[in-house]
Design a protein around this motif. Structure first.
Motif, mmCIF file in Angstrom:
data_model
loop_
_atom_site.group_PDB
_atom_site.id
_atom_site.type_symbol
_atom_site.label_atom_id
_atom_site.label_comp_id
_atom_site.label_asym_id
_atom_site.label_seq_id
_atom_site.Cartn_x
_atom_site.Cartn_y
_atom_site.Cartn_z
ATOM 1 N N ALA A 135 0.843 -1.202 0.000
ATOM 2 C CA ALA A 135 0.000 0.000 0.000
ATOM 3 C C ALA A 135 0.872 1.244 0.000
ATOM 4 O O ALA A 135 1.883 1.311 0.696
ATOM 5 C CB ALA A 135 -0.912 -0.011 1.225
ATOM 6 N N GLY A 136 0.513 2.203 -0.846
ATOM 7 C CA GLY A 136 1.251 3.448 -0.923
ATOM 8 C C GLY A 136 2.455 3.409 -1.862
ATOM 9 O O GLY A 136 3.126 4.411 -2.047
ATOM 10 N N TYR A 137 2.728 2.248 -2.457
ATOM 11 C CA TYR A 137 3.865 2.103 -3.353
ATOM 12 C C TYR A 137 3.355 2.110 -4.788
ATOM 13 O O TYR A 137 2.267 1.605 -5.071
ATOM 14 C CB TYR A 137 4.584 0.782 -3.059
ATOM 15 N N TYR A 138 4.110 2.658 -5.704
ATOM 16 C CA TYR A 138 3.662 2.722 -7.097
ATOM 17 C C TYR A 138 3.601 1.334 -7.718
ATOM 18 O O TYR A 138 4.344 0.435 -7.360
ATOM 19 C CB TYR A 138 4.567 3.644 -7.921
ATOM 20 N N ASN A 139 2.683 1.179 -8.675
ATOM 21 C CA ASN A 139 2.530 -0.054 -9.422
ATOM 22 C C ASN A 139 2.996 0.219 -10.843
ATOM 23 O O ASN A 139 2.366 0.976 -11.579
ATOM 24 C CB ASN A 139 1.057 -0.488 -9.396
ATOM 25 N N ALA A 140 4.100 -0.385 -11.243
ATOM 26 C CA ALA A 140 4.684 -0.122 -12.562
ATOM 27 C C ALA A 140 3.727 -0.511 -13.684
ATOM 28 O O ALA A 140 3.666 0.167 -14.711
ATOM 29 C CB ALA A 140 6.011 -0.859 -12.704
ATOM 30 N N GLY A 141 2.971 -1.566 -13.503
ATOM 31 C CA GLY A 141 2.008 -1.974 -14.527
ATOM 32 C C GLY A 141 0.962 -0.906 -14.774
ATOM 33 O O GLY A 141 0.620 -0.599 -15.920
ATOM 34 N N ASP A 142 0.459 -0.318 -13.685
ATOM 35 C CA ASP A 142 -0.504 0.778 -13.826
ATOM 36 C C ASP A 142 0.132 1.970 -14.525
ATOM 37 O O ASP A 142 -0.504 2.642 -15.342
ATOM 38 C CB ASP A 142 -1.040 1.217 -12.462
ATOM 39 N N MET A 143 1.379 2.234 -14.205
ATOM 40 C CA MET A 143 2.064 3.373 -14.820
ATOM 41 C C MET A 143 2.273 3.155 -16.317
ATOM 42 O O MET A 143 2.147 4.088 -17.106
ATOM 43 C CB MET A 143 3.388 3.634 -14.110
ATOM 44 N N VAL A 144 2.552 1.927 -16.719
ATOM 45 C CA VAL A 144 2.701 1.618 -18.144
ATOM 46 C C VAL A 144 1.372 1.853 -18.860
ATOM 47 O O VAL A 144 1.331 2.458 -19.925
ATOM 48 C CB VAL A 144 3.199 0.170 -18.358
ATOM 49 N N ARG A 145 0.286 1.392 -18.255
ATOM 50 C CA ARG A 145 -1.043 1.584 -18.868
ATOM 51 C C ARG A 145 -1.370 3.059 -19.038
ATOM 52 O O ARG A 145 -2.068 3.453 -19.965
ATOM 53 C CB ARG A 145 -2.136 0.935 -18.025
ATOM 54 N N MET A 146 -0.876 3.910 -18.153
ATOM 55 C CA MET A 146 -1.191 5.336 -18.176
ATOM 56 C C MET A 146 -0.086 6.174 -18.825
ATOM 57 O O MET A 146 -0.107 7.396 -18.725
ATOM 58 C CB MET A 146 -1.438 5.832 -16.748
ATOM 59 N N ALA A 147 0.855 5.522 -19.497
ATOM 60 C CA ALA A 147 1.997 6.248 -20.069
ATOM 61 C C ALA A 147 1.578 7.279 -21.112
ATOM 62 O O ALA A 147 2.301 8.229 -21.355
ATOM 63 C CB ALA A 147 3.002 5.267 -20.670
ATOM 64 N N GLY A 148 0.426 7.083 -21.726
ATOM 65 C CA GLY A 148 -0.090 8.107 -22.616
ATOM 66 C C GLY A 148 0.223 7.924 -24.084
ATOM 67 O O GLY A 148 -0.036 8.805 -24.887
ATOM 68 N N GLY A 149 0.763 6.813 -24.480
ATOM 69 C CA GLY A 149 1.065 6.592 -25.891
ATOM 70 C C GLY A 149 1.235 5.117 -26.171
ATOM 71 O O GLY A 149 0.855 4.267 -25.364
ATOM 72 N N GLU A 150 1.820 4.817 -27.319
ATOM 73 C CA GLU A 150 2.073 3.426 -27.677
ATOM 74 C C GLU A 150 3.179 2.860 -26.792
ATOM 75 O O GLU A 150 4.148 3.546 -26.486
ATOM 76 C CB GLU A 150 2.521 3.317 -29.127
ATOM 77 N N VAL A 151 3.000 1.597 -26.400
ATOM 78 C CA VAL A 151 4.004 0.920 -25.574
ATOM 79 C C VAL A 151 4.379 -0.395 -26.250
ATOM 80 O O VAL A 151 3.524 -1.253 -26.472
ATOM 81 C CB VAL A 151 3.484 0.642 -24.145
ATOM 82 N N GLY A 152 5.654 -0.516 -26.588
ATOM 83 C CA GLY A 152 6.167 -1.744 -27.172
ATOM 84 C C GLY A 152 7.121 -2.429 -26.220
ATOM 85 O O GLY A 152 7.813 -1.778 -25.439
ATOM 86 N N LEU A 153 7.139 -3.750 -26.279
ATOM 87 C CA LEU A 153 8.038 -4.543 -25.452
ATOM 88 C C LEU A 153 8.930 -5.378 -26.361
ATOM 89 O O LEU A 153 8.445 -5.982 -27.327
ATOM 90 C CB LEU A 153 7.267 -5.493 -24.537
#
Length: 113
Positions: free
Chosen positions: A55-73
């Motif tokens: 709790a209170g720690y960032y979730n990298a997966g959520d941040m990727v979803r909200m990055a605001g553009g195309e995301v490639g892996l």
């Protein structure tokens, strides 16, 4: 303006990927900005779905979803780490080195974290 972010660090243990995703999101909110994010090496784990963090720690997966553009892996990096296509967050997709080369050629700025 077209900006490409290339991330290499894992989602946790370092704040480089966290800071890159924060900046990508902030930049994507600016008018006239196009943002793309490409995850390579250990950074592909940033896009893993279902991450459980304290709790209170960032979730990298959520941040990727909200990055605001195309995301490639990087597909090779995904395979090396046992990350399947169905295990990544919505909006992130397996990519290739050719895709990264194309995105780099199209970018006005490339930021590497």
């Amino acid at each position: 303006m077209n900006t490409l972010f290339i991330l290499n660090d894992p989602p946790y243990g370092s704040e480089r990927s966290y800071n890159a995703l924060r900046l990508a999101r902030a930049l994507a909110k600016k008018e006239g900005q196009t943002v793309r994010v490409f995850l390579m090496g250990d950074a592909v784990a940033c896009a893993r779905a279902g991450q459980k963090v304290p709790a209170g720690y960032y979730n990298a997966g959520d941040m990727v979803r909200m990055a605001g553009g195309e995301v490639g892996l990087c597909g090779t990096c995904m395979d090396a780490r046992g990350l399947r296509d169905d295990e990544v967050v919505e909006g992130a997709r397996r990519g290739t080195l050719q895709q990264l080369a194309d995105w780099t050629a199209q970018a006005d700025k490339v930021l590497v974290f």
